[in-house]
Design a protein around this motif. Structure first.
Motif, PDB file in Angstrom:
ATOM      1  N   GLY A   1       0.793  -1.217   0.000  1.00 37.60           N
ATOM      2  CA  GLY A   1       0.000   0.000   0.000  1.00 37.60           C
ATOM      3  C   GLY A   1       0.825   1.267   0.000  1.00 37.60           C
ATOM      4  O   GLY A   1       0.290   2.360  -0.237  1.00 37.60           O
ATOM      5  N   GLY A   2       2.097   1.120   0.240  1.00 41.33           N
ATOM      6  CA  GLY A   2       2.980   2.279   0.281  1.00 41.33           C
ATOM      7  C   GLY A   2       3.467   2.705  -1.085  1.00 41.33           C
ATOM      8  O   GLY A   2       3.040   2.175  -2.119  1.00 41.33           O
ATOM      9  N   SER A   3       4.360   3.687  -1.074  1.00 41.78           N
ATOM     10  CA  SER A   3       4.870   4.269  -2.319  1.00 41.78           C
ATOM     11  C   SER A   3       6.384   4.364  -2.292  1.00 41.78           C
ATOM     12  O   SER A   3       6.990   4.475  -1.222  1.00 41.78           O
ATOM     13  N   LEU A   4       6.964   4.318  -3.465  1.00 41.14           N
ATOM     14  CA  LEU A   4       8.379   4.582  -3.657  1.00 41.14           C
ATOM     15  C   LEU A   4       8.551   5.339  -4.956  1.00 41.14           C
ATOM     16  O   LEU A   4       7.734   5.190  -5.886  1.00 41.14           O
ATOM     17  N   ARG A   5       9.609   6.114  -5.038  1.00 37.58           N
ATOM     18  CA  ARG A   5       9.942   6.813  -6.277  1.00 37.58           C
ATOM     19  C   ARG A   5      11.365   6.443  -6.672  1.00 37.58           C
ATOM     20  O   ARG A   5      12.317   6.756  -5.963  1.00 37.58           O
ATOM     21  N   LEU A   6      11.466   5.764  -7.795  1.00 38.19           N
ATOM     22  CA  LEU A   6      12.775   5.399  -8.324  1.00 38.19           C
ATOM     23  C   LEU A   6      13.273   6.493  -9.260  1.00 38.19           C
ATOM     24  O   LEU A   6      12.482   7.118  -9.967  1.00 38.19           O
TER      25      LEU A   6
END
Length: 127
Positions: free
Chosen positions: A15-20
């Protein structure tokens, strides 16, 4: 020489987010289509998203459509992958790739056409 350096991976809960991010050097960045691929343990490398030289055309795998967004900044020679609503099945090594393709505005979906690859960044999504 050409270098693609990924960053932004890590461990996140479902449910979380990451930005590559992928920083490119040693090439004329605006001549290249850019893409993100991923490879899960024991599986083949598959395309996740791709973006045309200008950013006007994008492609997303069905598995990430609506959750991921690819973008690029030609002034900074960078491409990003915003990943939202992450799922455990998104766990993989993520790779940035560059394809020099001047004859089309549509990026390739197959890895064999990509000229340069980064070393990858690991994304782990816990349930």
């Amino acid at each position: 020489q050409v270098q693609l350096v990924e960053s932004g991976g890590g461990l996140v809960q479902a449910g979380g987010s990451l930005r590559l991010s992928c920083a490119a050097s040693g090439l004329t960045f605006s001549d290249y289509m850019m893409a993100w691929f991923r490879q899960a343990p024991g599986e083949e490398r598959v395309i996740v998203a791709a973006i045309s030289r200008s950013g006007g055309n994008t492609y997303y795998a069905d598995s990430v459509k609506g959750r991921y967004a690819i973008s690029r900044d030609n002034a900074k020679n960078t491409v990003h992958l915003q990943m939202n609503s992450l799922k455990p099945e998104d766990t993989a090594d993520y790779y940035c790739a560059a394809e020099r393709r001047l004859s089309s505005v549509i990026p390739s979906r197959e890895g064999k056409w990509y000229n340069y690859w980064g070393q990858g960044t690991q994304v782990t999504v816990s349930s």
